[in-house]
Design a protein around this motif. Structure first.
Motif, PDB file in Angstrom:
ATOM      1  N   VAL A 172      50.484  67.472 -14.644  1.00 36.35           N
ATOM      2  CA  VAL A 172      50.215  67.693 -13.225  1.00 36.35           C
ATOM      3  C   VAL A 172      49.474  66.488 -12.668  1.00 36.35           C
ATOM      4  O   VAL A 172      48.506  66.004 -13.262  1.00 36.35           O
ATOM      5  N   GLN A 173      49.925  66.037 -11.520  1.00 39.43           N
ATOM      6  CA  GLN A 173      49.239  64.940 -10.839  1.00 39.43           C
ATOM      7  C   GLN A 173      48.727  65.435  -9.494  1.00 39.43           C
ATOM      8  O   GLN A 173      49.325  66.308  -8.871  1.00 39.43           O
ATOM      9  N   LEU A 174      47.626  64.852  -9.088  1.00 42.28           N
ATOM     10  CA  LEU A 174      47.002  65.218  -7.823  1.00 42.28           C
ATOM     11  C   LEU A 174      47.043  64.032  -6.872  1.00 42.28           C
ATOM     12  O   LEU A 174      46.712  62.908  -7.265  1.00 42.28           O
ATOM     13  N   GLN A 175      47.427  64.294  -5.638  1.00 41.23           N
ATOM     14  CA  GLN A 175      47.491  63.251  -4.616  1.00 41.23           C
ATOM     15  C   GLN A 175      46.584  63.652  -3.462  1.00 41.23           C
ATOM     16  O   GLN A 175      46.866  64.604  -2.742  1.00 41.23           O
ATOM     17  N   ALA A 176      45.507  62.897  -3.316  1.00 40.84           N
ATOM     18  CA  ALA A 176      44.545  63.199  -2.258  1.00 40.84           C
ATOM     19  C   ALA A 176      44.771  62.276  -1.070  1.00 40.84           C
ATOM     20  O   ALA A 176      45.232  61.143  -1.216  1.00 40.84           O
ATOM     21  N   SER A 177      44.424  62.770   0.094  1.00 45.56           N
ATOM     22  CA  SER A 177      44.505  61.964   1.307  1.00 45.56           C
ATOM     23  C   SER A 177      43.486  62.467   2.312  1.00 45.56           C
ATOM     24  O   SER A 177      42.917  63.552   2.170  1.00 45.56           O
ATOM     25  N   GLY A 178      43.277  61.670   3.344  1.00 42.53           N
ATOM     26  CA  GLY A 178      42.306  62.044   4.364  1.00 42.53           C
ATOM     27  C   GLY A 178      41.037  61.252   4.193  1.00 42.53           C
ATOM     28  O   GLY A 178      40.999  60.226   3.529  1.00 42.53           O
ATOM     29  N   GLY A 179      39.974  61.764   4.788  1.00 48.18           N
ATOM     30  CA  GLY A 179      38.701  61.074   4.731  1.00 48.18           C
ATOM     31  C   GLY A 179      38.608  60.034   5.826  1.00 48.18           C
ATOM     32  O   GLY A 179      39.346  60.057   6.807  1.00 48.18           O
ATOM     33  N   GLY A 180      37.688  59.102   5.670  1.00 51.16           N
ATOM     34  CA  GLY A 180      37.498  58.059   6.656  1.00 51.16           C
ATOM     35  C   GLY A 180      36.077  58.078   7.191  1.00 51.16           C
ATOM     36  O   GLY A 180      35.137  58.395   6.471  1.00 51.16           O
ATOM     37  N   TYR A 181      35.942  57.742   8.469  1.00 51.08           N
ATOM     38  CA  TYR A 181      34.637  57.619   9.098  1.00 51.08           C
ATOM     39  C   TYR A 181      34.437  58.707  10.143  1.00 51.08           C
ATOM     40  O   TYR A 181      35.378  59.115  10.827  1.00 51.08           O
ATOM     41  N   ALA A 182      33.203  59.146  10.264  1.00 49.17           N
ATOM     42  CA  ALA A 182      32.849  60.107  11.295  1.00 49.17           C
ATOM     43  C   ALA A 182      31.386  59.916  11.655  1.00 49.17           C
ATOM     44  O   ALA A 182      30.608  59.397  10.852  1.00 49.17           O
ATOM     45  N   GLN A 183      31.052  60.315  12.837  1.00 49.27           N
ATOM     46  CA  GLN A 183      29.646  60.341  13.228  1.00 49.27           C
ATOM     47  C   GLN A 183      29.042  61.663  12.796  1.00 49.27           C
ATOM     48  O   GLN A 183      29.752  62.650  12.596  1.00 49.27           O
ATOM     49  N   ALA A 184      27.739  61.675  12.665  1.00 50.92           N
ATOM     50  CA  ALA A 184      27.044  62.915  12.331  1.00 50.92           C
ATOM     51  C   ALA A 184      27.418  63.993  13.348  1.00 50.92           C
ATOM     52  O   ALA A 184      27.442  63.730  14.557  1.00 50.92           O
ATOM     53  N   GLY A 185      27.736  65.161  12.838  1.00 46.39           N
ATOM     54  CA  GLY A 185      28.176  66.250  13.688  1.00 46.39           C
ATOM     55  C   GLY A 185      29.675  66.315  13.861  1.00 46.39           C
ATOM     56  O   GLY A 185      30.198  67.286  14.417  1.00 46.39           O
ATOM     57  N   GLY A 186      30.353  65.292  13.403  1.00 44.65           N
ATOM     58  CA  GLY A 186      31.797  65.231  13.542  1.00 44.65           C
ATOM     59  C   GLY A 186      32.531  65.960  12.435  1.00 44.65           C
ATOM     60  O   GLY A 186      31.933  66.660  11.620  1.00 44.65           O
ATOM     61  N   SER A 187      33.838  65.755  12.412  1.00 40.03           N
ATOM     62  CA  SER A 187      34.698  66.455  11.460  1.00 40.03           C
ATOM     63  C   SER A 187      35.698  65.512  10.818  1.00 40.03           C
ATOM     64  O   SER A 187      36.116  64.516  11.421  1.00 40.03           O
ATOM     65  N   LEU A 188      36.053  65.850   9.609  1.00 41.06           N
ATOM     66  CA  LEU A 188      37.116  65.161   8.880  1.00 41.06           C
ATOM     67  C   LEU A 188      37.857  66.190   8.048  1.00 41.06           C
ATOM     68  O   LEU A 188      37.339  67.269   7.751  1.00 41.06           O
ATOM     69  N   ARG A 189      39.064  65.819   7.649  1.00 43.01           N
ATOM     70  CA  ARG A 189      39.879  66.719   6.845  1.00 43.01           C
ATOM     71  C   ARG A 189      40.441  65.984   5.649  1.00 43.01           C
ATOM     72  O   ARG A 189      40.945  64.866   5.788  1.00 43.01           O
ATOM     73  N   LEU A 190      40.353  66.629   4.504  1.00 41.87           N
ATOM     74  CA  LEU A 190      40.941  66.102   3.280  1.00 41.87           C
ATOM     75  C   LEU A 190      42.067  67.025   2.842  1.00 41.87           C
ATOM     76  O   LEU A 190      42.047  68.224   3.115  1.00 41.87           O
ATOM     77  N   SER A 191      43.034  66.445   2.165  1.00 44.29           N
ATOM     78  CA  SER A 191      44.085  67.251   1.579  1.00 44.29           C
ATOM     79  C   SER A 191      44.357  66.765   0.169  1.00 44.29           C
ATOM     80  O   SER A 191      44.112  65.599  -0.166  1.00 44.29           O
ATOM     81  N   CYS A 192      44.855  67.674  -0.647  1.00 51.29           N
ATOM     82  CA  CYS A 192      45.190  67.337  -2.021  1.00 51.29           C
ATOM     83  C   CYS A 192      46.418  68.133  -2.422  1.00 51.29           C
ATOM     84  O   CYS A 192      46.413  69.370  -2.317  1.00 51.29           O
ATOM     85  N   ALA A 193      47.440  67.428  -2.850  1.00 44.62           N
ATOM     86  CA  ALA A 193      48.680  68.062  -3.261  1.00 44.62           C
ATOM     87  C   ALA A 193      48.852  67.915  -4.765  1.00 44.62           C
ATOM     88  O   ALA A 193      48.664  66.822  -5.310  1.00 44.62           O
ATOM     89  N   ALA A 194      49.218  69.013  -5.407  1.00 47.12           N
ATOM     90  CA  ALA A 194      49.461  68.991  -6.849  1.00 47.12           C
ATOM     91  C   ALA A 194      50.959  68.954  -7.118  1.00 47.12           C
ATOM     92  O   ALA A 194      51.756  69.526  -6.373  1.00 47.12           O
ATOM     93  N   SER A 195      51.328  68.277  -8.198  1.00 45.31           N
ATOM     94  CA  SER A 195      52.743  68.187  -8.555  1.00 45.31           C
ATOM     95  C   SER A 195      53.219  69.394  -9.353  1.00 45.31           C
ATOM     96  O   SER A 195      54.422  69.559  -9.568  1.00 45.31           O
TER      97      SER A 195
END
Length: 121
Positions: A1-24
């Motif tokens: 099984v392999q995992l592929q992550a994506s998302g992240g980056g920069y945000a200001q305090a109080g902000g939002s971000l989203r990560l995703s991870c797909a498994a094979s």
């Protein structure tokens, strides 16, 4: 099984971000750990697929939410009300079966590539 992550980056305090991870392939447990510079890798959140139950670290409860797409074997981490202390490299992790020590990164043999999350104050 392999995992592929994506998302992240920069945000200001109080902000939002989203990560995703797909498994094979199918896993029993799938979730996220993070590691800030000079610190140990720490548990963030995970899903136990058999029970569709989510587990969260106390530091992120009420701010981070996991969701999943079972058909796509993908999990998402919605990160809201971000704080500078959330800045870290986030790693997707999985294991084939449940472990009562789910919070221990040593229990996981499947890891995705890390994705950087940076929160500015």
């Amino acid at each position: 099984v392999q995992l592929q992550a994506s998302g992240g980056g920069y945000a200001q305090a109080g902000g939002s971000l989203r990560l995703s991870c797909a498994a094979s392939g199918r896993t029993g447990v799938m979730g996220w750990f993070r590691q800030a510079p000079g610190k140990e890798r720490e548990f963030v959140a995970l899903i136990r697929w058999s029970m569709l139950r989510m587990y969260y670290a106390d530091s992120v409860k009420g701010r981070f939410t996991m969701s999943r797409d079972s058909a796509k074997l993908t999990v998402y981490l919605e990160m809201n009300s971000l704080k500078p202390e959330d800045s870290a490299v986030y790693y997707c992790a999985a294991r084939l079966s449940w472990s009562v020590q789910y919070y221990d990164s040593e229990q996981y043999s499947l890891w995705g590539q890390g994705t950087q999350v940076t929160v500015s104050s």
